[in-house]
Each structure stands twice: as structure tokens, then as C-alpha cells.
Design a protein around this motif. Structure first.
Motif, PDB file in Angstrom:
ATOM      1  N   CYS B  15       0.797  -1.225   0.000  1.00  0.00           N
ATOM      2  CA  CYS B  15       0.000   0.000   0.000  1.00  0.00           C
ATOM      3  C   CYS B  15       0.831   1.277   0.000  1.00  0.00           C
ATOM      4  O   CYS B  15       0.311   2.352  -0.196  1.00  0.00           O
ATOM      5  CB  CYS B  15      -0.950  -0.003   1.185  1.00  0.00           C
ATOM      6  SG  CYS B  15      -0.149   0.431   2.749  1.00  0.00           S
ATOM      7  N   TYR B  16       2.106   1.193   0.246  1.00  0.00           N
ATOM      8  CA  TYR B  16       3.012   2.338   0.202  1.00  0.00           C
ATOM      9  C   TYR B  16       2.759   3.384   1.292  1.00  0.00           C
ATOM     10  O   TYR B  16       3.311   4.486   1.227  1.00  0.00           O
ATOM     11  CB  TYR B  16       3.005   3.015  -1.181  1.00  0.00           C
ATOM     12  CG  TYR B  16       3.779   2.243  -2.224  1.00  0.00           C
ATOM     13  CD1 TYR B  16       5.095   2.553  -2.505  1.00  0.00           C
ATOM     14  CD2 TYR B  16       3.191   1.188  -2.908  1.00  0.00           C
ATOM     15  CE1 TYR B  16       5.817   1.839  -3.452  1.00  0.00           C
ATOM     16  CE2 TYR B  16       3.896   0.462  -3.853  1.00  0.00           C
ATOM     17  CZ  TYR B  16       5.214   0.790  -4.126  1.00  0.00           C
ATOM     18  OH  TYR B  16       5.914   0.084  -5.059  1.00  0.00           O
ATOM     19  N   ALA B  17       1.929   3.074   2.272  1.00  0.00           N
ATOM     20  CA  ALA B  17       1.685   4.047   3.342  1.00  0.00           C
ATOM     21  C   ALA B  17       2.987   4.333   4.097  1.00  0.00           C
ATOM     22  O   ALA B  17       3.277   5.471   4.461  1.00  0.00           O
ATOM     23  CB  ALA B  17       0.613   3.530   4.298  1.00  0.00           C
ATOM     24  N   VAL B  19       6.052   4.204   2.968  1.00  0.00           N
ATOM     25  CA  VAL B  19       6.962   4.977   2.137  1.00  0.00           C
ATOM     26  C   VAL B  19       6.580   6.463   2.170  1.00  0.00           C
ATOM     27  O   VAL B  19       7.431   7.341   2.342  1.00  0.00           O
ATOM     28  CB  VAL B  19       6.938   4.442   0.679  1.00  0.00           C
ATOM     29  CG1 VAL B  19       7.785   5.310  -0.226  1.00  0.00           C
ATOM     30  CG2 VAL B  19       7.401   2.993   0.644  1.00  0.00           C
ATOM     31  N   VAL B  20       5.286   6.725   2.047  1.00  0.00           N
ATOM     32  CA  VAL B  20       4.852   8.118   2.009  1.00  0.00           C
ATOM     33  C   VAL B  20       4.874   8.718   3.416  1.00  0.00           C
ATOM     34  O   VAL B  20       5.109   9.916   3.591  1.00  0.00           O
ATOM     35  CB  VAL B  20       3.471   8.243   1.338  1.00  0.00           C
ATOM     36  CG1 VAL B  20       3.089   9.704   1.166  1.00  0.00           C
ATOM     37  CG2 VAL B  20       3.487   7.557  -0.036  1.00  0.00           C
ATOM     38  N   ALA B  21       4.678   7.876   4.434  1.00  0.00           N
ATOM     39  CA  ALA B  21       4.744   8.377   5.810  1.00  0.00           C
ATOM     40  C   ALA B  21       6.123   8.941   6.114  1.00  0.00           C
ATOM     41  O   ALA B  21       6.268   9.942   6.826  1.00  0.00           O
ATOM     42  CB  ALA B  21       4.408   7.264   6.792  1.00  0.00           C
ATOM     43  N   LYS B  23       8.102  10.344   4.019  1.00  0.00           N
ATOM     44  CA  LYS B  23       8.169  11.660   3.362  1.00  0.00           C
ATOM     45  C   LYS B  23       7.392  12.695   4.178  1.00  0.00           C
ATOM     46  O   LYS B  23       7.835  13.817   4.387  1.00  0.00           O
ATOM     47  CB  LYS B  23       7.594  11.578   1.947  1.00  0.00           C
ATOM     48  CG  LYS B  23       8.442  10.722   1.010  1.00  0.00           C
ATOM     49  CD  LYS B  23       7.749  10.567  -0.329  1.00  0.00           C
ATOM     50  CE  LYS B  23       8.517   9.650  -1.263  1.00  0.00           C
ATOM     51  NZ  LYS B  23       9.790  10.234  -1.707  1.00  0.00           N
ATOM     52  N   GLU B  44      14.264   8.100  -1.226  1.00  0.00           N
ATOM     53  CA  GLU B  44      13.290   7.246  -0.551  1.00  0.00           C
ATOM     54  C   GLU B  44      14.007   6.556   0.593  1.00  0.00           C
ATOM     55  O   GLU B  44      14.641   5.526   0.397  1.00  0.00           O
ATOM     56  CB  GLU B  44      12.691   6.229  -1.516  1.00  0.00           C
ATOM     57  CG  GLU B  44      11.576   6.812  -2.363  1.00  0.00           C
ATOM     58  CD  GLU B  44      11.043   5.824  -3.391  1.00  0.00           C
ATOM     59  OE1 GLU B  44      10.701   4.687  -3.020  1.00  0.00           O
ATOM     60  OE2 GLU B  44      10.973   6.207  -4.569  1.00  0.00           O
TER      61      GLU B  44
END
Ligand code: SF4
Ligand code: SF4
Ligand code: SF4
Lengths: 862, 276
Positions: B15-17, B19-21, B23, B44
Motif C-alpha cells: 500500500c506504500y503508506a 513509504v509516504v509516511a 516523506k 526514498e
């Protein structure tokens, strides 16, 4: 167009520099900076936390130096009771925090994106009075104007058009593409505030956006069991505990639940799918793609060709009928017309029994797999998870949804463990206190208004014909429901444009994003905007998205963080009356935490200003300020029983404790017990629909009275398949919500292919199909259909059925020449390829999911 | 107190949560003395490596979240020419001191995990800080908090040891020998899988015994799960196995010479027939 590269804006950079030099000094032991800090700076430096609700769920916004520096999960204190589910010897309890998804995590980046429209803009060459030039629409040459000038121009044009042509010459276009989350602003403004404004002025030509996410449900399933008001999806609340306790198997069919249920809620329901596995319930995924849900939540993947699923369903039921493994008693007492459907299955009417061997030729599933799946399904209570997006938005989507309802009917829908759900978005699923009512966007400000206004203008245009209406009227069509809250008669009503005695459209007022990329046939859509017949186009906008290039005047709106509002996590009001897909019921005072960027203002404020200019302010506002509307809505909601308005405003949210004593009401259990009472003519599940038979006859090729697999008119067996042999399917996107967040660099870099200074949208292709075309992973390819062509980057993967490609829709449309319809789209916007043909003669609704396409390696030739 | 984490990739829903968290936590935000702000793009600090194995229609995806491993024997530290520039905190985090770093990139070439990024604007190298600023406030790292799927098991090193043993947690690229603090469950290894069904009813057969034996006679045993699936991992590539499937009341079945020629080999539906 403003810079869309997604670099930190000027102000970002200044701030980052300021902060990092402060950091540098501190770390270096230099106290100079600390010493000269003023009181005001200290004040601004303090981190403040605000409650927010976004389209990616509830968050806390952390603000420092007047900027949102972080969004963090809203947490649920230990002393607040939450639900627990006991099942299969285990106890399941949700985490004590809202589960943010990538959108909610990237929200601040979105708010500050450099493509934000910060000032009112006017297209160069446009003149009021229909006197301007139109040959640069689409090229986006704009000049900044003052708000006063912008409002003056818009109000002047509304007056002129109204007086010169009549109110029907004004069309209001909104697309349920979720601008920002809110009840009085954002989506709430789309649904209620703008219509109110225009109705007070005497009405307008309504634009019917039509549902693209539930099209097959409202046009198919609803005829069998009612639920018109829920877009044709059935009840969901309390389904989850029941499935966990009583189901033997969960089938995910035609949807990617993990990806698609995030809308409005974030990942609230993701934990449930994990619990299903933890409870030892076996799971199956039926889909053309090995999607994210399948990666972790499926014991078995059954790949099917896109749009062929109804054939597999028929074959499963053929097995049940021939083996006698369906619930005969239930079917007798709870359904009507099964015999006719059985005749179809057994081939009594057309001589073709719908055997697993028959289905294999259509959907590609090995007959033994079909038999195995059928027997597993019938071996115990099975939950079918299917009610969102995917197969229902494609070829003959209504036949697929009717097949889904029939499957569960044959196994006793409503019995313990026999559910039909989505678990997420509008369906719900969690245990839920039904005494809680908080308004949502679909009813907007209406519950708080003394007087409501309706639209006296009978003329409308539909999303499937808007460009034809503008470019080559007259246009006639049948049906035109939006989905929610519409009744079956809607499908049989006939419309024409223009309505005799009413003017054609001369002015377009648009709100919300994504008109192009979210709906089928982008080239055709854009063509209408080029027409000088449309004298004025006014758009409210957050970002300089592709569609904005076609505006004459752009009014800058602001995001959720820049105004106050009142809503409930995951709850849209009316057709989403509950927030039953969230783990906690949370009413949120959406606190304004930063000032509107540039000169942008809230959606509602824009229309307040226009109402003033038009001299209708008193009727429009009834003397209410933003705060008055919120307070009145608050007072009418359950929240007011537990907390004062002042405390609520200050705290920002109220979490309803889960009741200590709770009586679950699993979906359709009442129907199972009673055997009647559905919103159908017979009150039962109508496998054979008399309504459909009466209107279309017994043998209509596009809408038979019993569900059937129908060969798609422009599918793999159609003449166009010679030139376009691959089945393209375009599901809901993962890295954006329709087109929203497409501008966010944080998300773009996770999936776009970067090469020669551009970013390309990826498409999935099986190695077999890629090799046949000499395409390698990462190659840029040209994808074409009868409707258009685009460039995208090949993602070669075993995760997709051969003979098919997948592109998520919603990428920004970037035509090489925006003024030449059909020119090559470098943005990879899948709806360039999709057709605006209606789903069928019966359903005047989107069928954007499927289209025959061809793929060729891109070597520079068009 | 030293921290560690176990990353269970079997639970990851891509879900990439996380990864974006990272950022969300770090882009534009400095956390002195541990980090300068992460730039808007091209770094990243945690990435999701989607390793796809198998052949249609038997596909297996291993989504591997890769962040700095906070190695106990960190090559980046050894490679850095500036004294004390890369150091270890008492929590176990390996930190690049941005005020000392001059961007020479020696650490980037030394790190086997590809988790250090150059910041050309500032002439520094940057990477994951294990969210030291959050640990100091008693919070978990941002990526850990963001995960909706319970992929990350986070905690004090000693408290995790039992779990690590039980679940056979392994470092990523163990052969690099850097003694990471991040452990994984479910990393891709050569795997043989299959689906056991009743040959007559075609229904799933849970509880079947699957025994595989290599040419040298060493064998492994698993039971098929609720859906009749089995999966044996940690096998050897290009090795021929004999697969035997047994179930009480059924004739057992032996498949000879199954060559593990791809990393995720699936035998498809395997039918067992009743003994009578
Ligand atoms: S993973 Fe790389 S950067 Fe992190 S400690 Fe190990 S060597 Fe250093
Ligand atoms: S621990 Fe913190 S810095 Fe490291 S990857 Fe996770 S969020 Fe990023
Ligand atoms: S947040 Fe969790 S489930 Fe999502 S990608 Fe990261 S590790 Fe996987």
C-alpha cells in the motif's frame, strides 16, 4: 501553465532554508539565532495540532510557522470503548488509531503543490458578451485578474446569458470526483450550495454525471433486490463480524478491495481482511489481475478475461443446479423467477447449457477450477466481496452484478455467513451504533436551511452525451440516472436536448476536478470546450489541471485545511448514511489550520460573493455565516447530545464510544427471516424481473429479464478486435483518487517511469503479449483504441492475464496539441481510450472499465 | 536501550503508506541534531521493493520494505573518511551527522542496501534516522506507525529475540554480513508450492502431508493449509526434488524429479484419490 514539476515552491524553499539554518546554528553551538528570536517567532514556532477529515480519512494536521508540517493519525484514547469481535476462538479489536493511507500521508504536499491556482485568472482573448476569441482555448494563456474583476465578470455573464437566452443556457457541471472533503464546502458545495445558488436565480441545465464506480449495481442488482438509494449495493453494517464468525470462505470478485476501499477512509478496513485470514477462513480472488488484495489476501487467484466474469458465474451456478447444491427452500420462499434462470443455465431456451466448458471459451477458466470453486462455495457459508468498481463499470456491468446477486441468492443471502459486501467505502461492515447521525456532503447545507429551492428547468445533459449536445444537437436518449437515490422508472424515461422552448447551453459553470481524465473518451469531451457556441466557461479550481486549460475564467478555491467544516469520518450523508466502514465513529470539526493560499477562498465563499453580486445574498445565505451553517448542522446531529458546540470546535473531534450493549443486525438477516419486504414489486429477490420484461420484452438482446452472459458489442469478438486485439481494462487508480493527487510528486515517483525528462504512466502487460510485440519492461509504447492514443511505459508482469493490459485511469491528459482532438496523449490518461457509449440500451451509464486496444513499441512514429 | 524491528512481508499489502509516511515526516522538516530535511523527491529513505516470482497464473509477490538496516557492523561507518561523522546512538540508530558530512559519497558506495542518497544542493548524504527524534519522544518510527497491516514488529531488541527465533527472521542480504538491526520474515527464497485437491470432488484438501526429498536424501515436511495450499521455502535452485503427498484415507502420490528451475515453482492442482 504554472510549473507542475513538483519542486518545492519558492515559499517552501525559503522556509526550509530558514529552518535548516536555524538547525545548523543550534547544532554548531551558535546561539545567535536563538537570541534574536522575537516573541512572535516563538509563538509561530510552537507546534499546533488541528483535527481534519480528508478524502483519505481522518488526520491531525500539525502546524508550525503557519504551515502544515505533518499529517498524523488521529488516535483513540484507551478509555473510549471500541468494538470487539469474537470469532473462531479469537478476539479481534481494531488498532486505536485511524489508518491513514498514502493520500492522507501526502495531503500536505498536495495542499502546497506548485500547481495550486492562487489568483483568479482570465484567458487571454476572452471578452464578456460572447465577443472574445476562442482559438486559444486549451492552450492556457491566462492573465491574473483581481477577485473583484473576476466576480464582476462572472456575475455579469450569468446575468447576460440568463436575460438573453434564459436560465437553461447555463449548465452546471460537477463531477463526483471528490474535490475536497466537506459538508458545506468542497463536495458539499458541489452537491448543494451551487445548485441552491443557481436555483434561486431561476434554475439551470442540470448535468448528470452518472456513477462510474457503481454503474452495474444501480442498473442491474437494484432491479433484483432494491437498494436504489445505495447505488444498488446492499446493506453492509455488521456484515463483517457475521462473516468472521460464520463464513467458511470469502470470495473477492471483480474488485481490488485493498486499493479501492481507501476512498473517504484510508485503510480502515484493511485490518478486517487480515482478520479473515487469521480466523482461518479461506479466500479466493477472481480478477484479470493479481491485484494488491490478491497479493496478501487470496489463497487462490482465478484469472478471468476482463468483462467475461458473468460467464464464470453462470457456470458456477450450472454446477450447483445440476448437482443440487443450492438452497432450494430459500430460492422458493425468497426469490421469484428462478425457473426461467434455470432454463437459461441448462440451455433450454437457447440450446446452450452454461457448462464450465462453455464458460472456459469465454472467460479462460479451466473447467475443473470452475467446478472446484463452485463446490467450495456451496460447501458452507460464503461471503462475496464485490460491490465496488471493477467489473461493474465495464461491458454489460449490470449482467455481472445480477449474476453476483443470483449467486448469493442461490446460497441463501442473509443467512449467517452468506453476505454480499465490499467492506469499505459505502458498503460498511463494522459493528456500528446506528443511533448516531451526522450529516454529510450529499445533503450538504440542506438540513440547516429554512427554505430549499428546486430547479424549474427540465433540460439536462448527461455525461455520456454532453459533447454531442453541444456540438451536434438535437440529442435523444433514454434513462440517465446518477445512481444514488434514483428509482427504477428513471431508466425508462426519455430525454432530449434541447428541450423545446429552452435555449441550448451558452455558459458552463464547473466545479471539481477531473472532468477529462475521470470519464470516458477524453478527446470527445475536450472538443466541446473548443466550441465558440459556449461563450463563457467558468471553473472553480484548486490546481491547474488539464481541464482548466479550457476555462475562460478560473476562480481559485482552497483545500480542506484552509476553511472550517463539519463531517464524519467516511460518512457522506443520504446514500452513505453511516460511516460503517470506519473502525470508530468520529464526528469531526474540520478546523481551518492555515490561511487560504494566495488569494484562494473556500468554495462556499466564492458563491457567497457571487450571490452578493447577483443581489440574492439574503435568500442564498439566510443570514448564515460559515460558522452558522456548521453550528446548525451540528445542532441537528447526534454529536450535540454529547458535547457543546464550543468544546467541539475547540477539541476538533468527538469519538462516539461503542455502546456497551450492542445488538448486531447482520445485513439482510431480516429478509432471510421474513422472506419479503425488499424494495421490489414482489418484495422478494427477482431473479426474473417483471419490470424489465414489461419494458423491454422477454428477449431483448441487451437486457434480458433474467441475468445472462452477453457478448460485449465491441468486445473481443467484435470487428474492431482485428485491429485492437487486446482487452484494455482501466480500474480505479492506486496512486491517486480519480485524478486527485496526480500532481503530487511524492506519489508520482512511486509508480511513474522517468525517462528522457518525462514521466510516463505505467501499463501492465503479460510477458507473452510483450514479447509478441518486442516490448521490454520499461519500454515506452503507444496504446491505441478507436477513440484515441496515448503513450505509456510497459510494466511487464506475470500478474495479469495474457491478452489483456491494465492502465489505471486518472493520469493527467497531456495531448501534444490540445486543440486537435485525437492528438497523442503523453500523459497516459486511460480514458483517452475508453468509449462514451452507454453500457447498454438499458443502462445509460458509464462502461469505462473495458475497451479493445492495441499496443506497439514507441519509436517516435505516431 | 537498543531497538530492532521484524518486517513480516507476508502481511504486506503493497500500500506504500510506510513509504509516504517517511516523506510526510521528513520532507521539509529538520530534526536536529539527527537530520536535515529530506528533499521533495529522489530520496526514498524507505522504499518498497516489489519482487515478483513465479509464472502466470501462479504468481507470488514479495513486497519488501527496505530502509536503513542500522547495521551493527556498518560498512558506511567504516567507509566514511570524516571522524565521528557517521555514528551510532544508544538506541542503535546509525546516523550521518549532516553538520560534519561533506557529501563525498564514500558511504553510498559502501552501503550494500542502497539506502543512502546524495543531496547535491547541500553537499551532504542523507538516509533514514530510525526516526531518532520520535524515539526520544517515546514514539515508534513514522513508517511503523503508518502500516495498516501490522508488517512491522517494533521494539526493544531483547524483547524481540524470542519472536525472531520463532519466526526464523533473517536479515535481507544476509551474506553481506553487516549484522543489521532490521530482520525479515518471508523473504524470497527458492520455493516449491502446490495446491492439493481431492481428485474426485476437486475440493481443497487441508491437512495433507507434503514431504519433499532432494537427491541426497534430506527431506522437508509441511501440511497443506485450510485452502489445500502448501509452500516449502529455503530450497536450492536447480535441484531435483521428489514430492510426496499423503493424506489418511487417500492413496499417496509421488511426483519425481521436480526441478526447481524458477524461484517460485508451483505444481498447480495435485489430485489425491481415495484409497478404496
Ligand atoms: S544499511 Fe547501509 S547506511 Fe544503513 S547502516 Fe548499513 S551500511 Fe550504513
Ligand atoms: S524509521 Fe523514520 S526515517 Fe527511517 S524509514 Fe522509517 S520513517 Fe523514514
Ligand atoms: S505500510 Fe505496511 S502494508 Fe503498506 S506497503 Fe508498507 S509495509 Fe506494506
Amino acid at each position: 501553465m504554472e510549473n507542475q514539476q513538483g519542486n518545492a515552491s519558492q515559499s517552501d524553499r525559503v522556509l526550509i532554508n530558514a529552518m535548516s539554518s536555524a538547525f545548523g546554528s543550534l547544532a554548531g553551538g551558535d546561539n545567535l539565532l536563538r537570541a534574536i528570536k522575537t516573541e512572535e517567532m516563538k509563538e509561530r514556532e510552537k507546534e499546533r495540532v488541528y483535527s481534519e477529515c480528508t478524502f483519505g480519512g481522518a488526520v491531525l494536521a500539525h502546524v508550525k510557522y503557519d504551515r502544515v508540517v505533518k499529517t498524523a493519525p488521529l488516535t483513540i484514547p484507551e478509555n473510549i470503548n471500541q468494538y470487539k469481535i469474537e470469532a473462531k476462538g479469537k478476539v479481534f479489536e481494531p488498532p486505536r488509531r485511524c489508518l491513514m493511507d498514502m493520500w492522507a500521508q501526502a495531503y500536505r504536499r498536495w495542499v502546497y503543490d506548485t500547481s495550486r491556482v492562487r489568483y483568479p485568472l482570465k484567458r487571454v482573448g476572452w471578452e464578456p458578451g460572447g465577443k472574445g476569441k476562442y482559438d486559444n482555448r486549451g492552450i492556457a494563456e491566462f492573465v491574473r485578474i483581481s477577485w473583484d474583476e473576476a466576480l464582476e465578470l462572472v456575475a455579469g455573464e450569468i446575468k447576460r446569458i440568463k436575460e438573453g437566452y434564459g436560465n437553461s443556457a447555463i449548465a452546471y457541471l460537477t463531477h463526483t470526483t471528490h474535490t475536497t472533503w466537506g459538508t458545506i464546502h468542497g463536495m458539499g458545495t458541489e452537491y448543494t450550495v451551487v445548485p441552491r445558488f443557481l436555483n434561486i436565480l431561476g434554475g439551470y441545465t442540470e448535468y448528470v454525471p452518472g456513477t462510474s464506480s457503481w454503474a452495474g449495481w444501480v442498473s442491474g442488482a437494484a432491479f433484483m433486490y432494491g437498494y436504489w438509494w445505495a447505488n444498488g449495493t446492499s446493506e453492509g453494517v455488521d456484515s463483517f463480524a457475521d462473516s468472521l464468525q460464520n463464513s467458511r470462505m470469502v470470495v473477492y470478485w471483480g474488485l481490488d478491495a485493498t486499493k479501492s476501499t481507501r476512498m473517504y477512509l484510508g485503510h480502515e478496513s484493511e485490518v478486517w481482511r487480515h482478520w479473515v485470514r487469521e480466523a482461518g477462513i479461506k479466500t479466493v480472488m477472481v480478477s484479470p489481475e493479481f491485484n494488491d488484495t490478491a497479493v496478501v489476501h487470496a489463497d487462490r487467484w482465478v484469472p478471468v478475461y476482463p468483462g467475461s466474469d458473468a460467464a464464470l458465474a453462470a457456470a458456477i451456478m450450472y454446477v450447483w443446479v445440476t448437482e443440487g447444491t443450492y438452497d432450494k427452500n430459500y430460492v422458493e420462499t425468497h426469490a421469484v423467477g428462478f425457473e426461467k434462470f434455470r432454463d437459461y443455465l441448462l440451455g433450454k431456451d437457447d440450446g446452450v447449457p452454461k457448462t464450465p466448458q462453455w464458460a472456459e471459451k469465454i472467460c479462460g477458466v479451466n473447467p475443473e477450477t470452475t467446478i472446484s470453486l463452485a463446490r467450495e462455495w456451496a460447501a458452507g457459508p460464503t461471503t462475496l466481496n464485490c460491490q465496488l468498481g471493477g467489473a461493474c463499470r465495464g461491458w454489460n456491468g449490470h449482467e455481472w452484478t445480477r449474476m453476483m446477486v443470483t449467486l448469493q441468492t442461490l446460497q441463501g443471502l442473509g443467512k449467517p455467513g452468506v453476505n454480499m459486501v465490499t467492506w469499505g467505502t459505502i458498503s460498511g461492515g463494522a459493528p456500528f451504533d446506528k443511533s448516531v447521525h451526522v450529516p454529510g456532503y450529499s445533503t450538504g447545507i440542506n438540513p440547516a436551511a429554512n427554505k430549499l429551492y428546486s430547479n424549474p428547468i427540465p433540460q439536462r445533459v448527461h455525461t455520456l452525451n454532453i459533447s454531442d449536445c453541444i456540438l451536434k444537437p438535437p440529442v435523444k436518449w433514454k434513462g440517465g440516472t446518477t445512481g444514488a437515490a434514483y428509482w427504477w422508472e428513471e431508466f425508462f424515461r426519455e430525454y432530449s436536448y434541447p428541450v423545446p422552448g429552452y435555449s441550448e447551453i451558452k455558459m458552463i459553470l464547473r466545479m471539481g476536478g477531473g472532468h477529462f481524465a475521470s470519464y470516458a473518451n477524453v478527446n470527445w469531451r475536450a472538443e466541446a470546450y473548443l466550441s465558440p457556441k459556449v461563450e463563457t466557461t467558468v471553473m472553480t479550481a484548486l490546481f491547474m489541471e488539464p481541464v482548466m486549460r479550457y476555462a475562460d475564467i478560473i476562480l481559485p478555491a482552497c483545500t480542506d485545511f484552509e476553511r472550517n467544516d463539519y463531517s464524519m469520518l467516511g460518512c457522506g450523508g443520504l446514500y452513505i448514511p453511516y460511516s460503517g466502514s470506519a473502525n470508530h465513529q468520529i464526528a469531526i470539526y474540520q478546523q481551518k489550520c492555515i490561511e487560504p493560499l494566495g488569494q484562494s477562498m473556500s468554495d462556499m465563499d466564492i458563491f457567497y460573493h457571487l450571490a452578493r453580486k447577483m443581489g440574492i445574498e439574503d435568500e442564498f445565505s439566510e443570514g448564515n455565516t460559515e460558522d452558522d451553517w456548521i453550528r446548525k448542522l451540528f445542532e441537528k446531529s447526534t454529536t450535540a447530545k454529547f458535547i457543546s458546540y464550543e468544546d467541539f470546535k475547540k477539541k476538533g473531534h468527538y469519538i462516539f464510544p461503542f455502546p456497551e450493549k450492542y445488538e448486531p443486525t447482520p445485513p439482510l438477516r431480516w429478509f432471510y427471516e421474513k422472506g419479503g419486504g425488499l424494495a421490489t414489486p414482489s418484495g422478494k429477490i427477482e431473479i426474473y424481473s417483471r419490470t424489465i420484461a414489461d419494458f423491454y420484452g422477454e428477449n431483448h438482446p441487451e437486457i434480458p429479464p433474467v441475468p445472462k452472459y452477453l457478448e460485449p458489442k465491441d468486445g473481443p469478438k467484435s470487428p474492431q478486435a482485428k485491429q485492437y486485439p487486446l482487452i484494455g481494462f482501466f480500474p480505479h487508480p492506486k496512486f491517486r483518487l480519480h485524478t486527485m493527487m496526480e500532481n503530487v510528486s511524492w506519489l508520482r515517483e512511486l509508480h511513474k517511469k522517468r525517462t528522457d525528462g518525462r514521466e510516463y504512466e505505467p501499463f501492465w502487460i503479460n510477458p507473452v503479449d510483450a514479447a509478441a510485440r518486442d516490448i521490454k519492461h520499461g519500454d515506452i509504447a503507444i496504446v491505441s483504441s478507436t477513440k484515441g492514443k496515448l503513450l505509456a511505459s510497459a510494466f511487464v508482469t506475470e500478474r495479469i492475464i495474457p491478452g489483456s493490459i491494465r492502465i489505471f485511469y486518472g493520469a493527467f491528459w497531456e495531448p501534444e496539441d490540445p486543440r486537435t482532438p485525437g492528438s497523442l496523449d503523453r500523459g497516459g490518461s486511460a480514458n483517452v481510450l475508453a468509449s462514451n457509449e452507454p453500457m447498454s440500451y438499458h443502462a445509460y451509464l458509464h462502461r469505462v472499465e473495458h475497451m479493445m486496444v492495441q499496443v506497439r513499441k514507441w519509436e517516435g512514429q505516431r | 536501550m537498543k531497538y530492532s524491528m521484524i518486517v513480516d512481508i507476508n502481511r504486506c499489502s503493497v500500500c506504500y503508506a510506510c513509504v509516504v509516511a517517511c516523506k510526510n515526516e521528513h520532507v521539509g522538516n529538520p530534526y536536529p541534531p539527527y537530520s536535515y530535511p529530506q528533499p521533495d523527491r529522489d530520496q526514498e529513505w524507505i522504499r518498497l521493493m516489489e519482487e515478483e516470482k513465479g509464472k502466470y497464473p501462479y504468481v507470488k509477490l514479495y513486497p519488501i520494505p527496505v530502509l536503513c538496516m542500522h547495521c551493527n557492523e556498518a560498512p558506511c561507518m567504516e567507509a566514511c573518511p570524516i571522524p565521528d561523522c557517521i555514528y551510532r546512538t544508544k538506541e542503535g540508530a546509525v546516523i550521518i551527522d549532516s553538520t560534519k558530512c561533506d557529501g563525498c559519497k564514500s558511504c553510498i558506495s559502501a552501503c550494500p542496501y542502497g539506502v543512502i542518497f546524495p543531496n547535491e544542493d547541500r553537499n551532504i548524504c542523507q538516509k533514514c534516522t530510525l526516526c531518532m527524534h520520535r524515539l526520544e519522544q517515546g514514539k515508534e518510527p513514522a513508517c511503523v506507525e503508518a502500516c495498516p497491516s501490522g508488517v512491522f514488529l517494533w521494539g526493544e531488541e531483547s524483547g524481540l529475540e524470542k519472536e525472531m527465533k520463532k519466526r526464523e527472521a533473517m536479515p535481507l542480504y544476509r551474506e553481506k554480513g553487516t549484522k543489521p538491526r532490521v530482520y525479515y520474515v518471508g523473504l524470497p527464497t527458492p520455493t516449491l508450492a502446490g495446491h492439493v485437491i481431492d481428485g474426485k470432488s476437486l475440493m481443497d484438501m487441508p491437512g495433507a502431508d507434503v514431504i519433499i526429498t532432494d537427491t541426497r536424501g534430506s527431506s522437508m515436511r509441511r501440511k497443506s493449509n485450510v485452502a489445500g495450499n502448501f509452500s516449502l521455502d529455503n530450497l536450492k535452485m536447480d535441484t531435483a526434488y521428489t514430492v510426496k503427498i499423503e493424506h489418511t484415507g487417500y492413496l499417496s502420490k509421488t511426483i519425481e524429479n521436480v526441478l526447481l528451475d524458477i524461484e517460485y515453482k508451483h505444481l498447480g492442482d495435485i489430485k489425491l484419490f481415495k484409497a478404496s
